[in-house]
Write a protein that holds these residues in place. Structure first.
Motif, short mmCIF file in Angstrom:
data_model
loop_
_atom_site.label_atom_id
_atom_site.label_comp_id
_atom_site.label_asym_id
_atom_site.label_seq_id
_atom_site.Cartn_x
_atom_site.Cartn_y
_atom_site.Cartn_z
N PRO A 1 26.08 -9.04 25.41
CA PRO A 1 24.90 -8.35 24.88
C PRO A 1 24.87 -6.92 25.46
N THR A 2 24.22 -5.98 24.75
CA THR A 2 24.11 -4.62 25.28
C THR A 2 22.91 -4.50 26.22
N THR A 3 21.83 -5.18 25.87
CA THR A 3 20.57 -5.00 26.61
C THR A 3 19.93 -6.35 26.91
N PRO A 4 19.11 -6.41 27.96
CA PRO A 4 18.44 -7.69 28.27
C PRO A 4 17.26 -7.99 27.36
N THR A 5 16.77 -6.98 26.61
CA THR A 5 15.67 -7.20 25.67
C THR A 5 15.94 -6.32 24.46
N THR A 6 15.16 -6.53 23.40
CA THR A 6 15.15 -5.53 22.33
C THR A 6 14.14 -4.45 22.72
N ASP B 1 19.19 -1.17 32.09
CA ASP B 1 20.61 -0.79 31.99
C ASP B 1 21.55 -1.80 32.67
N GLN B 2 21.04 -2.97 33.04
CA GLN B 2 21.86 -3.85 33.88
C GLN B 2 23.13 -4.36 33.22
N LEU B 3 23.16 -4.44 31.89
CA LEU B 3 24.36 -4.96 31.21
C LEU B 3 25.30 -3.83 30.78
N THR B 4 24.85 -2.61 30.90
CA THR B 4 25.69 -1.46 30.51
C THR B 4 26.27 -0.73 31.72
N VAL B 5 25.55 -0.75 32.85
CA VAL B 5 25.96 0.08 34.00
C VAL B 5 27.30 -0.33 34.63
N PRO C 1 35.71 1.97 28.90
CA PRO C 1 34.95 2.27 27.69
C PRO C 1 34.12 1.09 27.20
N GLY C 2 33.07 1.42 26.45
CA GLY C 2 32.21 0.39 25.86
C GLY C 2 31.62 0.89 24.54
N ILE C 3 31.37 -0.05 23.65
CA ILE C 3 30.74 0.26 22.37
C ILE C 3 29.57 -0.70 22.19
N SER C 4 28.42 -0.15 21.75
CA SER C 4 27.35 -1.04 21.29
C SER C 4 27.27 -0.93 19.78
N LEU C 5 27.14 -2.07 19.12
CA LEU C 5 27.00 -2.05 17.67
C LEU C 5 25.94 -3.05 17.24
N PRO C 6 25.34 -2.82 16.06
CA PRO C 6 24.28 -3.72 15.62
C PRO C 6 24.80 -5.15 15.45
N GLY C 7 24.02 -6.13 15.93
CA GLY C 7 24.44 -7.52 15.85
C GLY C 7 23.35 -8.42 15.31
N GLY C 8 22.38 -7.85 14.59
CA GLY C 8 21.31 -8.68 14.00
C GLY C 8 19.94 -8.12 14.34
N LEU C 9 18.91 -8.89 13.93
CA LEU C 9 17.52 -8.50 14.20
C LEU C 9 16.83 -9.67 14.89
N ASP C 10 15.87 -9.36 15.76
CA ASP C 10 15.12 -10.45 16.40
C ASP C 10 13.93 -10.86 15.51
N ASP C 11 13.12 -11.78 16.00
CA ASP C 11 12.02 -12.30 15.18
C ASP C 11 11.01 -11.21 14.82
N GLY D 1 11.84 -8.30 14.01
CA GLY D 1 12.52 -7.35 13.12
C GLY D 1 13.14 -6.18 13.84
N LEU D 2 13.34 -6.32 15.14
CA LEU D 2 13.95 -5.23 15.92
C LEU D 2 15.45 -5.47 16.11
N PRO D 3 16.23 -4.39 16.13
CA PRO D 3 17.68 -4.55 16.24
C PRO D 3 18.12 -5.16 17.57
N ILE D 4 19.17 -5.96 17.48
CA ILE D 4 19.85 -6.51 18.66
C ILE D 4 21.21 -5.84 18.74
N GLY D 5 21.58 -5.38 19.94
CA GLY D 5 22.89 -4.75 20.11
C GLY D 5 23.88 -5.68 20.78
N ILE D 6 25.12 -5.69 20.28
CA ILE D 6 26.18 -6.40 20.98
C ILE D 6 27.17 -5.36 21.51
#
Lengths: 106, 530
Positions: free
Chosen positions: B439-444, B462-466, B474-484, B486-491
């Motif tokens: 996951p990119t972030t711990p929350t949306t 920033d705990q999952l990115t730092v 290198p790292g890439i975050s890309l859209p991986g869906g929406l939560d309940d 309707g907010l984006p989730i990053g993978i």
């Protein structure tokens, strides 16, 4: 760990940092610093072999990947005026500041 | 669909086919900005109105006239059959932490509010030389210090285009909000602990933190010099790859910019993931939170929706022939933030000493005949709370009597984090991963004002990115869906040094496999018809 940034230590840091804070800001910032130290103190619990080297920049920069240093040669900057134009106070090409206080070295 | 909603590579194709002019593209982006952005950030913003709360506020400085002039020059070149460059006619926004000659370059701080840069940052110059058109400078956390953009001295701060009562993330929040809202197809951001990837995740766009040294930092106003990485923000993986192609490479002005050749990132990008080894780590499915009352750090499970998006993505990649490697250990992940609290603050304090009211930027108007008093008044008036906090912590942990306990130890922990990644990406090792999927972030995206003010909680965003910044990888975050909601989730995909080409290929494979998913059809709230 008992490390806490006391008011006295905090005021010393503020002076070293060349800051001047209002009372509200000082109390907020000191509280945040002490909270951050609680997170930082987690580092103390990690078993680290004293021989573990420090890492200053992640990527190792092996010779093939490293640009190395340029020759230490003087080059004229093309737009010195453009830089001086940003200084708050300039006189005859010199940057003007208030008096530099005299300090006795201890 | 308006031109501003098209991807950069689609725009270059239409431009070269003379189906669209560069001026039409720029006018489309300016019209979108006028419709969704609201008033730009300013130092004297007054009360936030109800109207303000429905707008994006990505910009600090909109450069409409110079963008139109650049567009006309591109159109002239195309008319004269001259090569206009690989990104000709593509508008982009620039995080206002980059110097651009003859433009205000503020770092979203009062202390640089009057600073007009005398030169242009290398990544911006390369974009312009490739024919891309700078639309303006976008907002950020002051000096990049934050994960929500709320610390900007320029208010109203950016809001999330998906739901304007949410933060866009940070610190490249103006960049990701401008791209998500269709104000520009590309933006140049920076990532020191996740400052491209975290807001990219929150705003549902693609964000790339390149390998440290892949992109020059020349002209980037420094935060933590050993961690800062300029990188692309885009709406598609191929656009991000095309942008990195342009900005990457050696630079005589930055000795950390590597002379290693820049590969062709688009070549083979759609060849899929068959045979690739992609890892999942339990250490990225646990998160740490901070209880401000007890001061305790609590370990808990990742929100189920986010974990599901990552595991679903792994299934998608497995279905395309990738081998998924479970239970990859990265035991030092949880020490990333504590080590970052030390290392980044020491470097920030050092970098911020240059702001003294002497050479450029704000100087206090209070009359004094004492230099040190001038420094203090200037820095007190010019810096907001976040720079002050970083200076003070940096001075404390690097003081002679504490540096062994804090700074040296943090740099040793950085070695342990680096070793974790070396182990899993080692080609002859046990794991032999081509990429790690997390996951990119711990929350949306969280609500405006929900976290700001608690500097520890904010940092843990920033705990999952730092860890990638500590290790330089290198790292890439890309859209991986929406939560309940309707907010984006990053993978997130992480890889070995200089493995951006592989990461783009994995990311593009996932993007292609999910292009017909229902969540990909949903638009950000500010773009929906009323």
């Amino acid at each position: 760990m008992s490390d806490t940034i006391t008011r006295e230590l905090f005021d010393h840091l503020v002076d070293l940092a060349a800051l001047h804070l209002s009372e509200d800001q000082a109390e907020y910032l000191r509280g945040q610093l002490n909270n951050q130290l609680k997170a930082i103190n987690e580092l103390a619990a990690i078993p680290i072999d004293p021989d573990v080297p420090i890492n200053l920049h992640g990527v190792p920069f092996a010779e093939a990947a490293s640009a190395g240093l340029r020759e230490d040669e003087w080059r004229k900057y093309p737009d010195a005026e453009g830089i001086l134009k940003q200084a708050p106070q300039v006189e005859d090409g010199y940057i003007v500041v208030p008096d530099i206080p005299h300090t006795e070295l201890k | 669909m308006e031109p501003c909603d098209l991807n950069a590579l689609e725009l270059t194709k239409l431009l070269r086919g003379k189906e669209l002019s560069a001026l039409e593209i720029v006018e489309s982006c300016l019209a979108r900005t006028a419709a969704v952005d609201g008033r730009p950030g300013s130092l004297d913003s007054g009360e936030l109105t109800a109207e303000d709360q429905r707008k994006v506020h990505a910009f600090i400085t909109l450069a409409a006239d110079s963008a139109r002039a650049q567009a006309m020059e591109i159109d002239r070149r195309i008319g004269a059959s001259e090569d206009p460059g690989p990104l000709a006619g593509v508008p982009f926004t620039v995080k206002d932490i980059f110097c651009v000659k003859d433009t205000l370059s503020t770092a979203a701080s009062k202390i640089l509010a009057n600073f007009t840069a005398p030169y242009t940052a290398t990544p911006v110059r390369r974009m312009q030389e490739a024919g891309a058109i700078m639309l303006g400078k976008v907002n950020l956390d002051e000096f990049t210090y934050g994960s929500s953009n709320e610390s900007s001295a320029y208010q109203p701060s950016p809001r999330n285009p998906w739901k304007t009562d949410r933060v866009p993330g940070g610190s490249s929040g103006g960049s990701t909000a401008s791209v998500a809202a269709g104000e520009a197809p590309l933006s140049l951001g920076t990532d020191t602990a996740g400052s491209i990837r975290q807001p990219a995740a929150f705003c549902g766009v693609v964000g790339v933190k390149p390998t440290y040294g892949r992109v020059s930092r020349y002209g980037l106003i420094a935060f933590a010099s050993s961690l800062d990485c300029p990188g692309p923000v885009a709406r598609s993986v191929k656009d991000a790859a095309a942008m990195l192609q342009v900005i990457a490479g050696a630079d005589e002005h930055d000795s950390t910019a590597t002379p290693l050749p820049v590969p062709d990132y688009l070549e083979g990008i759609e060849e899929g993931v068959k045979g690739m080894r992609i890892g999942l780590s339990p250490d990225y499915f646990r998160i740490t939170s901070f209880d401000p009352v007890s001061g305790e750090l609590l370990s808990q499970a990742l929100p189920a929706e986010i974990e599901k998006s990552v595991r679903d993505a792994a299934q998608v990649l497995a279905g395309m022939g990738a081998e998924i490697v479970d239970d990859v250990p990265l035991p030092n992940t949880r020490y990333g933030i504590p080590a970052y609290f030390v290392i980044s603050r020491v470097e920030a304090a050092s970098n911020l000493h240059r702001y003294d009211g002497v050479k450029y930027g704000h100087r206090s108007g209070l009359t004094t005949n004492d230099l040190k008093a001038m420094y203090k008044h200037t820095r007190n008036e010019g810096f907001g709370l976040q720079p002050k906090l970083r200076i003070l912590m940096g001075m404390y942990v690097s003081a002679a009597q504490y540096s062994e306990q804090y700074y040296k130890r943090a740099l040793q922990v950085r070695t342990l984090i680096r070793r974790d990644f070396e182990t899993i990406f080692e080609p002859r090792g046990q794991y032999r991963l081509d990429a790690l999927l997390t996951p990119t972030t711990p929350t949306t995206a969280f609500e405006m004002a929900a976290v700001y003010g608690d500097s520890v909680l904010m940092q843990y965003a920033d705990q999952l990115t730092v860890p990638a910044n500590h290790a330089g990888i290198p790292g890439i975050s890309l859209p991986g869906g929406l939560d309940d909601a309707g907010l984006p989730i990053g993978i997130q995909l992480l890889g070995a040094d200089y493995s951006e080409k592989t990461l783009f290929r994995v990311a593009r494979a996932y993007e292609m496999a999910t292009e017909n998913e229902a969540w990909r059809k949903v638009k950000p709230e500010v773009l929906r018809e009323n």
